[in-house]
Design a protein around this motif. Structure first.
Motif, PDB file in Angstrom:
ATOM      1  N   LYS A 179     -15.158 -15.871 -46.703  1.00 27.02           N
ATOM      2  CA  LYS A 179     -16.112 -14.787 -46.475  1.00 27.02           C
ATOM      3  C   LYS A 179     -17.121 -15.168 -45.394  1.00 27.02           C
ATOM      4  N   ALA A 180     -17.557 -16.432 -45.407  1.00 24.95           N
ATOM      5  CA  ALA A 180     -18.528 -16.889 -44.417  1.00 24.95           C
ATOM      6  C   ALA A 180     -17.939 -16.876 -43.014  1.00 24.95           C
ATOM      7  N   PHE A 181     -16.718 -17.385 -42.863  1.00 22.17           N
ATOM      8  CA  PHE A 181     -16.079 -17.377 -41.550  1.00 22.17           C
ATOM      9  C   PHE A 181     -15.779 -15.951 -41.081  1.00 22.17           C
ATOM     10  N   SER A 182     -15.458 -15.075 -42.025  1.00 23.20           N
ATOM     11  CA  SER A 182     -15.189 -13.686 -41.682  1.00 23.20           C
ATOM     12  C   SER A 182     -16.421 -13.010 -41.089  1.00 23.20           C
ATOM     13  N   THR A 183     -17.612 -13.417 -41.574  1.00 23.56           N
ATOM     14  CA  THR A 183     -18.861 -12.860 -41.060  1.00 23.56           C
ATOM     15  C   THR A 183     -19.016 -13.126 -39.563  1.00 23.56           C
ATOM     16  N   CYS A 184     -18.488 -14.271 -39.115  1.00 28.39           N
ATOM     17  CA  CYS A 184     -18.657 -14.681 -37.715  1.00 28.39           C
ATOM     18  C   CYS A 184     -17.526 -14.204 -36.795  1.00 28.39           C
ATOM     19  N   ALA A 185     -16.435 -13.729 -37.373  1.00 22.39           N
ATOM     20  CA  ALA A 185     -15.242 -13.455 -36.577  1.00 22.39           C
ATOM     21  C   ALA A 185     -15.481 -12.429 -35.477  1.00 22.39           C
ATOM     22  N   SER A 186     -16.192 -11.342 -35.792  1.00 23.61           N
ATOM     23  CA  SER A 186     -16.431 -10.285 -34.808  1.00 23.61           C
ATOM     24  C   SER A 186     -17.248 -10.802 -33.633  1.00 23.61           C
ATOM     25  N   HIS A 187     -18.318 -11.532 -33.950  1.00 22.24           N
ATOM     26  CA  HIS A 187     -19.182 -12.059 -32.895  1.00 22.24           C
ATOM     27  C   HIS A 187     -18.437 -13.044 -32.010  1.00 22.24           C
ATOM     28  N   LEU A 188     -17.640 -13.916 -32.614  1.00 17.67           N
ATOM     29  CA  LEU A 188     -16.871 -14.889 -31.841  1.00 17.67           C
ATOM     30  C   LEU A 188     -15.846 -14.216 -30.939  1.00 17.67           C
ATOM     31  N   THR A 189     -15.241 -13.148 -31.419  1.00 21.18           N
ATOM     32  CA  THR A 189     -14.263 -12.412 -30.608  1.00 21.18           C
ATOM     33  C   THR A 189     -14.918 -11.808 -29.379  1.00 21.18           C
ATOM     34  N   VAL A 190     -16.068 -11.154 -29.573  1.00 18.62           N
ATOM     35  CA  VAL A 190     -16.791 -10.537 -28.457  1.00 18.62           C
ATOM     36  C   VAL A 190     -17.262 -11.597 -27.468  1.00 18.62           C
ATOM     37  N   VAL A 191     -17.815 -12.692 -27.979  1.00 14.01           N
ATOM     38  CA  VAL A 191     -18.295 -13.779 -27.120  1.00 14.01           C
ATOM     39  C   VAL A 191     -17.157 -14.350 -26.279  1.00 14.01           C
ATOM     40  N   SER A 192     -16.013 -14.596 -26.901  1.00 12.16           N
ATOM     41  CA  SER A 192     -14.875 -15.183 -26.197  1.00 12.16           C
ATOM     42  C   SER A 192     -14.398 -14.286 -25.056  1.00 12.16           C
ATOM     43  N   MET A 193     -14.279 -12.998 -25.320  1.00 11.29           N
ATOM     44  CA  MET A 193     -13.799 -12.063 -24.290  1.00 11.29           C
ATOM     45  C   MET A 193     -14.798 -11.944 -23.149  1.00 11.29           C
ATOM     46  N   PHE A 194     -16.068 -11.716 -23.481  1.00 13.17           N
ATOM     47  CA  PHE A 194     -17.072 -11.439 -22.454  1.00 13.17           C
ATOM     48  C   PHE A 194     -17.387 -12.676 -21.624  1.00 13.17           C
ATOM     49  N   TYR A 195     -17.686 -13.783 -22.292  1.00 14.79           N
ATOM     50  CA  TYR A 195     -18.033 -14.997 -21.562  1.00 14.79           C
ATOM     51  C   TYR A 195     -16.845 -15.531 -20.774  1.00 14.79           C
ATOM     52  N   GLY A 196     -15.656 -15.459 -21.364  1.00 18.99           N
ATOM     53  CA  GLY A 196     -14.479 -15.962 -20.676  1.00 18.99           C
ATOM     54  C   GLY A 196     -14.216 -15.238 -19.370  1.00 18.99           C
ATOM     55  N   SER A 197     -14.279 -13.905 -19.386  1.00 16.06           N
ATOM     56  CA  SER A 197     -14.003 -13.129 -18.166  1.00 16.06           C
ATOM     57  C   SER A 197     -15.100 -13.307 -17.123  1.00 16.06           C
ATOM     58  N   ILE A 198     -16.382 -13.354 -17.556  1.00 14.19           N
ATOM     59  CA  ILE A 198     -17.486 -13.527 -16.617  1.00 14.19           C
ATOM     60  C   ILE A 198     -17.427 -14.899 -15.949  1.00 14.19           C
ATOM     61  N   MET A 199     -17.179 -15.944 -16.738  1.00 13.72           N
ATOM     62  CA  MET A 199     -17.117 -17.296 -16.186  1.00 13.72           C
ATOM     63  C   MET A 199     -15.960 -17.441 -15.217  1.00 13.72           C
ATOM     64  N   PHE A 200     -14.823 -16.839 -15.560  1.00 13.25           N
ATOM     65  CA  PHE A 200     -13.671 -16.907 -14.656  1.00 13.25           C
ATOM     66  C   PHE A 200     -13.954 -16.162 -13.359  1.00 13.25           C
ATOM     67  N   MET A 201     -14.740 -15.108 -13.431  1.00 16.08           N
ATOM     68  CA  MET A 201     -15.026 -14.288 -12.266  1.00 16.08           C
ATOM     69  C   MET A 201     -16.048 -14.943 -11.334  1.00 16.08           C
ATOM     70  N   TYR A 202     -17.155 -15.444 -11.887  1.00 16.34           N
ATOM     71  CA  TYR A 202     -18.288 -15.846 -11.059  1.00 16.34           C
ATOM     72  C   TYR A 202     -18.493 -17.344 -10.920  1.00 16.34           C
ATOM     73  N   LEU A 203     -17.811 -18.154 -11.703  1.00 12.79           N
ATOM     74  CA  LEU A 203     -18.022 -19.594 -11.614  1.00 12.79           C
ATOM     75  C   LEU A 203     -16.828 -20.329 -11.022  1.00 12.79           C
ATOM     76  N   ARG A 204     -16.040 -19.627 -10.217  1.00 14.14           N
ATOM     77  CA  ARG A 204     -14.945 -20.254  -9.488  1.00 14.14           C
ATOM     78  C   ARG A 204     -15.421 -20.663  -8.104  1.00 14.14           C
ATOM     79  N   PRO A 205     -14.763 -21.636  -7.472  1.00 11.46           N
ATOM     80  CA  PRO A 205     -15.082 -21.930  -6.070  1.00 11.46           C
ATOM     81  C   PRO A 205     -14.695 -20.758  -5.187  1.00 11.46           C
TER      82      PRO A 205
END
Length: 323
Positions: free
Chosen positions: A245-271
């Motif tokens: 139940k505790a891990f389930s509470t975090c699942a939504s936030h982790l999913t959103v963080v992974s998608m958003f941060y991953g795409s932004i970092m790949f876009m703007y932090l490349r050489p």
């Protein structure tokens, strides 16, 4: 560049996603549906949280702000893209271009900081996810109205400080040699403007990498530290049902963080040597159009309270219509 030889640019021409007229029509229909659902879903989530007093907790206040940011963030790019799909002329004025850059950079930065605020944990003054799991009995006492307001203000101030800096240095420091200048993108992205500049862009690249890097990495560091605390605390729970139940509470936030941060970092932090206009367009569609559409689904489908609130409003509407 010699100031006397500078071209005064009054407008830019956006290349768009494609030049194929048939594909443009299909993409217009597709993205119009996605954008309409984005507005509907996020607006419904805002109404549900505002209407139902039982949803007035820090987590839902953050979620309401996330929905508002997603509406503004997506609208700053998608509306212009839809217009260009059905328009023969895809030019945009310098003022319109700068306003678009300020909007998407400001709200994009705010979303990064808001996602970090949703899991912030300084010196055991725990916020949102960590508090909800580790200190449920003191949740509302620890996250009072003052600290909640401070976190929200810091998210918006930090995000729009990023927007003003990026926009200012793009339009007051970069040189452009043609009028109108062709931008190889479907919106006024800072990387696309750097790519078409005919002057020295090293300062702009350094500022872009430094500011975006600081916002992304510092926010991500806060999130990772917070979740490390959560994992340690959850592993101390003896009941397997409680851990699940505790891990389930975090699942939504982790999913959103992974998608958003991953795409932004790949876009703007490349050489700069790794930039590709066509690849950048695909990534940009994902984080400016798709993610704002998915966020309310991710949070609401896994949230019993939101679904119960939606059911109550639906029953109330049916009752009113039947009267």
């Amino acid at each position: 560049m010699d100031y006397k030889n500078r071209t005064i640019v009054t407008e830019f021409t956006l290349a768009g996603l494609t030049e194929n007229s048939e594909l443009k029509l299909a993409l217009f229909v597709l993205f119009f549906i996605i954008y309409s659902l984005t507005l509907l879903q996020n607006s419904v989530l805002i109404v549900l949280i505002s209407w139902d007093g039982q949803l007035y907790s820090p987590m839902y206040v953050f979620l309401r702000q996330l929905s508002f940011i997603d509406i503004c963030y997506s609208s700053s790019v998608t509306i212009r893209m839809l217009v260009d799909f059905v328009s023969d002329k895809s030019s945009i004025s310098v003022a319109g271009c700068s306003l678009q850059m300020l909007s998407y950079a400001g709200f994009g930065g705010s979303e990064c900081l808001l996602l970090a605020a949703m899991s912030y944990d300084p010196l055991h003054h725990c916020y949102d996810r960590y508090v909800a799991i580790c200190h449920p009995l003191t949740y509302l006492q620890i996250i009072n109205k003052q600290t909640l307001t401070s976190l929200l203000l810091m998210s918006y101030i930090g995000g729009f400080l990023n927007g003003f800096v990026q926009t200012g240095f793009s339009f007051f420091h970069l040189d452009f040699c043609e009028n109108p200048q062709a931008v190889h993108h479907f919106y006024c992205d800072v990387i696309a403007l750097i790519e078409i500049s005919c002057g020295d862009t090293r300062l702009n690249e350094m500022i872009l990498f430094s500011i975006v890097g600081f916002i992304e990495l510092s926010s991500l560091f806060v999130i990772l530290v917070s979740y490390l605390c959560i994992i340690i605390a959850v592993l101390q729970i003896r009941s397997s049902k409680g851990r699940k139940k505790a891990f389930s509470t975090c699942a939504s936030h982790l999913t959103v963080v992974s998608m958003f941060y991953g795409s932004i970092m790949f876009m703007y932090l490349r050489p700069s040597s790794a930039y590709s206009p066509e690849q950048d367009k695909i990534i940009a569609v994902f984080y400016t159009v798709i993610i704002p559409f998915l966020n309310p689904l991710i949070y609401s489908l896994r949230n019993r309270e939101v679904k119960n609130s939606a059911r109550k409003i639906g029953m109330w509407v049916v009752h009113k219509c039947a009267m």
